[in-house]
Write a protein that holds these residues in place. Sequence first.
Motif, PDB file in Angstrom:
ATOM      1  N   PRO A 196       0.820  -1.225   0.000  1.00  0.00           N
ATOM      2  CA  PRO A 196       0.000   0.000   0.000  1.00  0.00           C
ATOM      3  C   PRO A 196       0.852   1.273   0.000  1.00  0.00           C
ATOM      4  O   PRO A 196       0.497   2.263  -0.646  1.00  0.00           O
ATOM      5  N   VAL A 197       1.977   1.225   0.707  1.00  0.00           N
ATOM      6  CA  VAL A 197       2.856   2.409   0.765  1.00  0.00           C
ATOM      7  C   VAL A 197       3.330   2.785  -0.639  1.00  0.00           C
ATOM      8  O   VAL A 197       3.208   3.936  -1.080  1.00  0.00           O
ATOM      9  N   THR A 249       2.884  12.408   3.106  1.00  0.00           N
ATOM     10  CA  THR A 249       2.457  11.005   3.055  1.00  0.00           C
ATOM     11  C   THR A 249       2.383  10.466   4.483  1.00  0.00           C
ATOM     12  O   THR A 249       3.113  10.940   5.361  1.00  0.00           O
ATOM     13  N   ALA A 250       1.513   9.504   4.704  1.00  0.00           N
ATOM     14  CA  ALA A 250       1.407   8.938   6.059  1.00  0.00           C
ATOM     15  C   ALA A 250       0.846   7.522   5.981  1.00  0.00           C
ATOM     16  O   ALA A 250       0.279   7.115   4.957  1.00  0.00           O
ATOM     17  N   GLU A 286      -3.146   1.115   5.752  1.00  0.00           N
ATOM     18  CA  GLU A 286      -3.611   2.129   4.807  1.00  0.00           C
ATOM     19  C   GLU A 286      -2.530   3.202   4.659  1.00  0.00           C
ATOM     20  O   GLU A 286      -1.953   3.632   5.657  1.00  0.00           O
ATOM     21  N   ALA A 287      -2.271   3.616   3.428  1.00  0.00           N
ATOM     22  CA  ALA A 287      -1.266   4.658   3.184  1.00  0.00           C
ATOM     23  C   ALA A 287      -1.893   5.752   2.336  1.00  0.00           C
ATOM     24  O   ALA A 287      -2.719   5.472   1.462  1.00  0.00           O
ATOM     25  N   LEU A 288      -1.479   6.986   2.602  1.00  0.00           N
ATOM     26  CA  LEU A 288      -2.022   8.119   1.826  1.00  0.00           C
ATOM     27  C   LEU A 288      -0.894   9.031   1.377  1.00  0.00           C
ATOM     28  O   LEU A 288       0.025   9.329   2.139  1.00  0.00           O
ATOM     29  N   SER A 289      -0.999   9.475   0.118  1.00  0.00           N
ATOM     30  CA  SER A 289      -0.154  10.559  -0.378  1.00  0.00           C
ATOM     31  C   SER A 289      -1.104  11.682  -0.761  1.00  0.00           C
ATOM     32  O   SER A 289      -1.995  11.488  -1.591  1.00  0.00           O
ATOM     33  N   ARG A 314      -5.416  18.865  -4.285  1.00  0.00           N
ATOM     34  CA  ARG A 314      -5.050  18.690  -5.699  1.00  0.00           C
ATOM     35  C   ARG A 314      -5.144  17.202  -6.056  1.00  0.00           C
ATOM     36  O   ARG A 314      -5.724  16.839  -7.054  1.00  0.00           O
ATOM     37  N   SER A 315      -4.568  16.375  -5.217  1.00  0.00           N
ATOM     38  CA  SER A 315      -4.676  14.933  -5.491  1.00  0.00           C
ATOM     39  C   SER A 315      -4.527  14.136  -4.194  1.00  0.00           C
ATOM     40  O   SER A 315      -3.844  14.572  -3.264  1.00  0.00           O
ATOM     41  N   ALA A 316      -5.207  13.003  -4.176  1.00  0.00           N
ATOM     42  CA  ALA A 316      -5.086  12.087  -3.035  1.00  0.00           C
ATOM     43  C   ALA A 316      -4.899  10.693  -3.602  1.00  0.00           C
ATOM     44  O   ALA A 316      -5.570  10.310  -4.564  1.00  0.00           O
ATOM     45  N   ARG A 317      -3.963   9.975  -3.032  1.00  0.00           N
ATOM     46  CA  ARG A 317      -3.783   8.552  -3.422  1.00  0.00           C
ATOM     47  C   ARG A 317      -3.809   7.724  -2.149  1.00  0.00           C
ATOM     48  O   ARG A 317      -2.824   7.647  -1.415  1.00  0.00           O
ATOM     49  N   LEU A 318      -4.976   7.141  -1.909  1.00  0.00           N
ATOM     50  CA  LEU A 318      -5.143   6.268  -0.747  1.00  0.00           C
ATOM     51  C   LEU A 318      -5.042   4.830  -1.234  1.00  0.00           C
ATOM     52  O   LEU A 318      -5.676   4.462  -2.224  1.00  0.00           O
ATOM     53  N   ALA A 319      -4.233   4.030  -0.542  1.00  0.00           N
ATOM     54  CA  ALA A 319      -4.153   2.593  -0.873  1.00  0.00           C
ATOM     55  C   ALA A 319      -4.338   1.821   0.419  1.00  0.00           C
ATOM     56  O   ALA A 319      -3.871   2.246   1.479  1.00  0.00           O
TER      57      ALA A 319
END
Length: 319
Positions: A152-153, A206-207, A224-227, A238-243
């Motif tokens: 996910p990271v 990121t977290a 769960e990871a988010l950028s 502007r943008s979110a990438r959650l995995a």
Amino acid sequence: MGARRNGSERPHEVFNSEHRFATEVAMSSLELYSPTDLGDALRYIEHGDKNVAIIASGTDLVPRIRRRQVSPSVLLDISSFTEDLSYIRRRDGAIHIGALTTVADLLESSMFDDKLSVIHEAGWLFGAPQVRNVATVGGNICSAASSEDLIPVFMALDARVKVVSTKGDRTIPLRDFVVGKRKTALKQSEILAEISFEPPEGHSWTAYEKLGRRNMLIIAMVNEALSLTLEDDLHTIRSARLALNRVSGRVPALAVKTNEFLAGKKMSDRTVREAQGVLASEVSLTSDFRASAAYRTEIAQVYLKRLLERCSRSIGRPS
Ligand SMILES: Cc1cc2nc3c(=O)[nH]c(=O)nc-3n(C[C@H](O)[C@H](O)[C@H](O)COP(=O)(O)OP(=O)(O)OC[C@H]3O[C@@H](n4cnc5c(N)ncnc54)[C@H](O)[C@@H]3O)c2cc1C
């Protein structure tokens, strides 16, 4: 042990004290092939006709062999190729991480401070020091398990993997590389050589969040990871990438609809609440003896809120 072939001709028994993950394994006919170099390894698997398992440090593979979940005939030991496959480099605006880089190497690297702290956060929650010292990035990705920390990271970072074979290289987005539970797009004639990504630019952070039943050796029930990137007003997304992991099919995946929903929204309690609703309707998480799907979905929503708040707070903090 069964027959042993050794490209380097040096005495080498599987899992003896020389091996990075020494353990006692009672397996009747398992051959070990220790190639002299990467080219030799690739030639050995060139035709994809042998029942070969590539072994890096064995922290995932060995327990699976012992549980008889996999029964390879030959182990292809790539652990000595650290010169070729263990590195963390910045090149052409991207960060490149060799497949044999360990979790401990990631934690020691100063490349993952600030905006890339997601990597250190996941690293510190990974196993215990003994495991972190040997567990490799390539092994984690190729395990393609539903609890792995690094997938996910790296998905949140929009990473891609480079795989090599005697026919050359190919590069695949990580989101397409992990295709199912314990299934990747890797062909039998290929070895994963590296993972790379462009560090997020602008007002980004990121977290990572992970829930398990204990504080160490945590098998993730939810991870769960988010950028997150904000516009110059530090308010609009502007943008979110959650995995996240444990998604339908029990593999890690991007929360595509949630990410689309968040793009262009102002950060507010309402946005977070609505995004939590989108996430709950988008993903179908799994139930098992560790946790029910309903519980996992609840935690995934809580983590989404936490990750959004942590990232936006860090972006807004004066440096
Ligand atoms: C006690 C313990 C705690 C653990 N804790 C965690 C944890 O907190 N988080 C977590 O994510 N995982 C954890 N794991 C799982 C495991 O440590 C990781 O998945 C690790 O990164 C695997 O790396 P490895 O080098 O040991 O891979 P190996 O076991 O050698 O290989 C794993 C799989 O990848 C394949 N493979 C390895 N390298 C390559 C390559 N370069 N190219 C192609 N295929 C390859 C192998 O064939 C195998 O299928 C834990 C394991 C143990 C035993």
